[in-house]
Design an enzyme around this catalytic site. Structure first.
Site, mmCIF file in Angstrom:
data_model
loop_
_atom_site.group_PDB
_atom_site.id
_atom_site.type_symbol
_atom_site.label_atom_id
_atom_site.label_comp_id
_atom_site.label_asym_id
_atom_site.label_seq_id
_atom_site.Cartn_x
_atom_site.Cartn_y
_atom_site.Cartn_z
ATOM 1 N N GLY A 10 40.421 39.776 42.366
ATOM 2 C CA GLY A 10 39.485 40.597 43.337
ATOM 3 C C GLY A 10 38.074 40.124 43.584
ATOM 4 N N LYS A 31 46.616 27.216 37.769
ATOM 5 C CA LYS A 31 45.775 27.481 36.836
ATOM 6 C C LYS A 31 45.900 26.706 35.563
ATOM 7 C CE LYS A 31 44.865 31.667 39.019
ATOM 8 N NZ LYS A 31 45.037 33.171 39.202
#
Ligand code: HSE
Length: 433
Positions: A305, A208
């Protein structure tokens, strides 16, 4: 509904995030149409496993196990790649762009490894590649850096970018779950990677960081350029000692500018407990930005999630749909024209403060030996405590240093570890304020 405003979507990868995206496309189609005036029509959903139960029911006619069928479908405008990993995701994304499709992906590993090739292909084909879900799940950090903050020059980015590691560290610092238990919970909630070592070894955060460094600093950083240390070596005891000094332990991904150099690193970090990132717990992510015009900012939200990540994917789909319908912009819009950074800063030259934990024999003169070696490398101790013995013949000595150069600290540590008074691997944690 005017067919002229219909955008056809193919989803490849029907796992945790894929089922969230499919659910939104099927159940919120009318809502999205009312908001955007564009009909987002789910045309095909592809996965090699079509048998497992999902929490959304998809008409059989939309399901396929053949990714090529999605890529070759003449009516599909946007392909959403959600299978993760490098292969066959890379081939799918390249084929999709080559076939003239726009692409949305959540695949940080792929972009960190082959971003160059993929962005080049998108540019060559004059197609969009959007990847908001690849960093920090539901937090729109890519759009914020790329669009909202584009007038700024960035000084630094410090992020809690891995929900799984943060979940584990939070569990450990709350005195509750141990490492293994917390990891199991993160896996069962669908936060962890298929290979969870990517989360706990810091690789996912580094992936990231590659993406954020490109956007904020225009610097193509590769994975091997990043110093990476995970959370495997962090014990509840160190979290406890750090807390007593007023610090919280977080796994941080850091890109920091020093003149025309950029330092990029991922490691557990002691942060003052009053720092905004210190209160980020559980699966939450946060990104702390320091830039010339806006000053300091923090972005906070769920970083992993199903639905938070699906939110980011849908945002990208809507953006691309709007581009197609309204011609808002075209071509690959990855900002790579920033030129402030000339080279990467070596980890050896990094200046930070350190927390050190030595497990030593219980003898007179031990502390003097350790501080003597630190002193010989010009490393000055800010605080030191000898803790209560927790097991026979082993005494924990913990200290905070003033700012020191990484290379000096490592050399000193090597010498200390060879002294013969050290009973167990010494722990070193860097400190940021
Ligand atoms: N495994 C990742 C995490 C998922 O825990 O943050 C989101 O990228």
């Amino acid at each position: 509904m005017s067919v002229k405003n219909r955008i056809n979507i193919g989803v490849i990868g029907f796992g945790t995030i894929g089922s969230g995206v499919v659910k939104l496309l099927l159940n919120s189609r009318k809502l999205f149409y009312d908001r955007t005036g564009i009909d987002l029509n789910l045309k095909l959903v592809c996965d090699k496993d079509l048998r497992s139960k999902r929490d959304v029911s998809v008409p059989k006619s939309l399901l396929t196990g053949d990714a090529d069928k999605v890529i070759r479908h003449p009516d599909i405008d946007v392909i959403v790649e959600l299978i993760g990993g490098i292969h066959p995701a890379k081939e799918i994304v390249i084929k999709a762009l080559s076939a003239g499709k726009h692409v949305v992906t959540a695949n940080k590993l792929l972009l960190a490894s082959y971003g160059d090739v993929i962005f080049k292909k998108a540019k060559q084909m004059n197609r969009e590649i959007f990847f908001e879900a690849s960093v920090a799940g539901g937090i729109p950090i890519i759009k914020s850096i790329r669009e909202g903050l584009q007038a700024n020059t960035f000084y630094s980015i410090m992020g809690i970018l891995n929900g799984t590691s943060n979940y584990i560290l939070s569990g450990m610092s709350g005195g509750g779950a141990d490492f293994k238990e917390a990891l199991k919970e993160a896996q069962s909630k669908g936060f962890a990677e298929a290979d969870p070592s990517l989360d706990i070894k810091g690789v996912d955060s580094a992936n990231k960081l590659v993406i954020l460094s490109l956007l904020a600093f225009g610097k193509k950083v590769s994975m091997k350029d990043i110093y990476i240390e995970g959370i495997e070596g962090i014990s509840p005891l160190d979290i406890q000692y750090a807390k007593e000094w007023g610090y919280t332990v977080k796994l941080l991904a850091i890109a920091k500018r020093d003149g025309d150099q950029l330092g990029v690193r991922v490691h557990p970090t002691l942060l003052p407990s009053e720092h905004l990132l210190s209160s980020v717990s559980g699966v939450y992510n946060a990104i702390f930005i320091d830039a010339d015009l806006v000053g300091k900012q923090v972005y906070y939200g769920q970083g992993a999630g199903k639905m938070p990540t699906a939110s980011a994917v849908l945002g990208d789909i809507m953006d691309i749909a709007s581009t197609i319908i309204h011609g808002k912009r075209s071509g690959c819009s990855v900002a790579t024209k920033r030129t402030e950074i000339k080279k990467l800063k070596k980890m050896d030259d990094t200046l930070t403060r350190y927390y050190a934990h030595f497990s030593t024999v219980d003898e007179p003169g031990v502390l003097a030996k350790i501080s003597g070696i630190l002193g010989s490398y010009s490393i000055s101790i800010a605080s030191v405590v000898q803790k209560e013995r927790r097991e026979a013949h082993v005494v924990p000595i913990v200290m905070l240093t003033h700012e020191a150069r990484e290379k000096d600290m490592r050399s000193a540590l090597k010498k200390i570890n060879n002294l013969g008074i050290i009973k167990r691997k010494s722990i070193l944690i860097r400190l940021e304020s």
